[in-house]
Design a protein around this motif. Structure first.
Motif, PDB file in Angstrom:
ATOM      1  N   GLY A   1       0.659  -1.061  -0.189  1.00 35.19           N
ATOM      2  CA  GLY A   1       0.156  -0.134   0.019  1.00 35.19           C
ATOM      3  C   GLY A   1       0.951   1.233  -0.125  1.00 35.19           C
TER       4      GLY A   1
ATOM      5  N   GLN B   1      -2.187   4.636 -10.165  1.00 33.49           N
ATOM      6  CA  GLN B   1      -3.312   4.625  -9.415  1.00 33.49           C
ATOM      7  C   GLN B   1      -3.695   6.051  -9.079  1.00 33.49           C
TER       8      GLN B   1
ATOM      9  N   LYS C   1      -7.996   4.353  -5.748  1.00 36.43           N
ATOM     10  CA  LYS C   1      -7.855   4.268  -4.315  1.00 36.43           C
ATOM     11  C   LYS C   1      -9.030   4.893  -3.785  1.00 36.43           C
TER      12      LYS C   1
ATOM     13  N   GLU D   1      -8.825  -0.127  -4.820  1.00 31.58           N
ATOM     14  CA  GLU D   1      -8.293  -0.298  -3.431  1.00 31.58           C
ATOM     15  C   GLU D   1      -9.115   0.290  -2.472  1.00 31.58           C
TER      16      GLU D   1
ATOM     17  N   SER E   1     -15.309  -4.481   1.868  1.00 33.12           N
ATOM     18  CA  SER E   1     -14.631  -5.245   0.728  1.00 33.12           C
ATOM     19  C   SER E   1     -15.360  -6.295   0.190  1.00 33.12           C
TER      20      SER E   1
ATOM     21  N   CYS F   1      -8.868  -4.797  -3.994  1.00 32.20           N
ATOM     22  CA  CYS F   1      -7.817  -4.660  -2.880  1.00 32.20           C
ATOM     23  C   CYS F   1      -8.299  -4.065  -1.626  1.00 32.20           C
TER      24      CYS F   1
ATOM     25  N   THR G   1      -6.894  -2.863   2.307  1.00 33.18           N
ATOM     26  CA  THR G   1      -5.774  -2.519   2.686  1.00 33.18           C
ATOM     27  C   THR G   1      -6.041  -2.141   4.360  1.00 33.18           C
TER      28      THR G   1
ATOM     29  N   GLY H   1      -3.673  -5.303   0.611  1.00 32.63           N
ATOM     30  CA  GLY H   1      -2.472  -4.596   0.870  1.00 32.63           C
ATOM     31  C   GLY H   1      -1.922  -4.390   2.182  1.00 32.63           C
TER      32      GLY H   1
END
Length: 404
Positions: free
Chosen positions: A23, A168, A223, A255, A281, A293, A295, A317
């Motif tokens: 991350g 990203q 993200k 993410e 998630s 993903c 994190t 992550g």
């Protein structure tokens, strides 16, 4: 059943070698003119050799007039492409991928850091104590919004030109894209405010501009906050709709994190185990249609393997565990019963222990140690790290620093 060692093919057709992601952590290793310092290639070489599949850089800003914190690296033209190229090459050792996280802080930049002030979707100040640290921003015009999308696209193309393997877009943690998404910070009445469709317009237009700039075979991720965790802010229901919209546009990797400077939930992962945003998630993965993903809070191999195997996320992550031990991923991948020795830092000085400065200083100092080929001393008093970083950057710069 999916294993953490399994490769994953992204929507663009690029394959990543396993299910572990480093991350983004802000390294504060930019020069005075915002080029990458030599420590960055050395640091990312260590992480690449540690077995992690995708290495996300810390904040790389798209505009030198809009820094988020002292020590930021900026990618807005070709002046420092040689330094970026070295960073990209070292970050792709042993089959790893190195992606540049592109960001603009909006109004979330410490007072006085940017000579021209700050900008945001709306001219709203922060409330409470944050109003002292962050100035009231100027509202962006529609023309300026379009220009910012073009800046992100140009920076993405430069990252590709420098040899990085993906980018990203940072739309989490209260930075500019996150501000557009949040009705607490975006009260515009034009096509960029009001409904969620309008509030997500800047992110989606920027994603499309970046995709057009880098082509269909270059990974582009986002993200995104699961929530701002603030009354009247960006909600989980909002986030699920944005996840779905990004998936429909072929985002290569979403993410998930959460929180802002006002409510720094992303910092709470240091005291949690099992994945702080794992429950959300699962819901997001059900509607995304593209890899997800998560994190934050993953500290032991068994929990990481379980998250991938049970469908919590496609990738996991890792942040602090890879600072404590850059080869932690290799232990997870090898099947070992590994656990990271990451814990809240304490000095016994209550005001310092309750602030974020101690964590900031310790991890930035630790990343410098890794870049020099040293090991991190987990038992060392964090006051020494704070002293070393303050001596290098100046106490004022440390007090302006945030992680994420």
């Amino acid at each position: 059943m999916t294993a953490v060692t399994d490769p994953l093919t992204l929507p663009c057709g690029v394959s990543v070698k396993n299910r572990l992601v480093k991350g983004a952590m802000s390294e504060a290793l930019g020069t005075r003119d915002h080029a990458p310092r030599p420590e960055l290639p050395a640091l990312y070489a260590r992480w690449a050799e540690g077995g992690t599949a995708v290495l996300l850089t810390g904040n790389v800003m798209v505009d030198a007039r809009a820094l988020g914190e002292p020590g930021n690296v900026v990618l807005e033209d070709e002046r420092h492409l040689a330094e970026f190229h070295s960073w990209a090459v070292q970050g792709q050792r042993d089959g790893a991928q190195a992606w540049v996280q592109l960001n603009h802080p909006g109004k979330q930049a410490p007072r006085g850091l940017n000579a021209g002030g700050t900008v945001a979707p709306s001219a709203l100040p922060f409330s409470g104590g944050m109003a002292r640290a962050f100035e009231t921003p100027r509202e962006l015009t529609v023309t300026e919004i379009h220009e910012l999308s073009a800046r992100f696209a140009r920076s993405a193309r430069l990252a590709q030109q420098a040899g990085f393997s993906g980018v990203q877009l940072h739309a989490a943690h209260g930075y500019l894209m996150s501000q557009f998404l949040s009705p607490r910070h975006n009260v515009r009445t034009d096509e960029y405010g009001g409904s969620l469709d309008n509030r997500m317009r800047f992110l989606l237009e920027t994603f499309s501009a970046v995709r057009a700039a880098v082509g269909p075979r270059f990974p582009v991720g986002v993200k995104l906050n699961s929530s701002d965790f603030m009354r009247g802010g960006f909600s989980e229901e909002d986030s699920l709709r944005v996840v779905q919209a990004l998936g429909e546009r072929g985002c290569d990797l979403i993410e998930l994190s959460g929180g802002t400077y006002e409510k720094p939930m992303m910092m709470l992962g240091q005291g949690e185990r099992g994945g702080f945003f794992a429950d959300f998630s699962r819901r997001a993965r059900a509607v995304a249609g593209v890899p997800v993903c998560v994190t934050g809070g993953f500290r032991d191999a068994a929990t990481i393997r379980s998250a991938v195997a049970n469908g919590t996320a496609d990738l996991v992550g890792l942040g602090r565990p890879l600072v404590a031990d850059p080869a932690f991923s290799r232990q997870v991948l090898s099947g070992k019963d590994a656990s990271s020795d990451v814990h809240p830092l304490r000095t016994g000085i209550r005001p310092l222990d309750r602030s974020s400065y101690l964590e900031i200083a310790w991890y930035e100092d630790a990343m410098r140690r890794l870049a020099r080929g040293e090991s991190v001393k987990a038992g060392e008093t964090p006051l020494l790290a704070l002293a070393r970083i303050s001596a290098e950057m100046g106490l004022g710069a440390v007090l302006r620093r945030r992680r994420a």
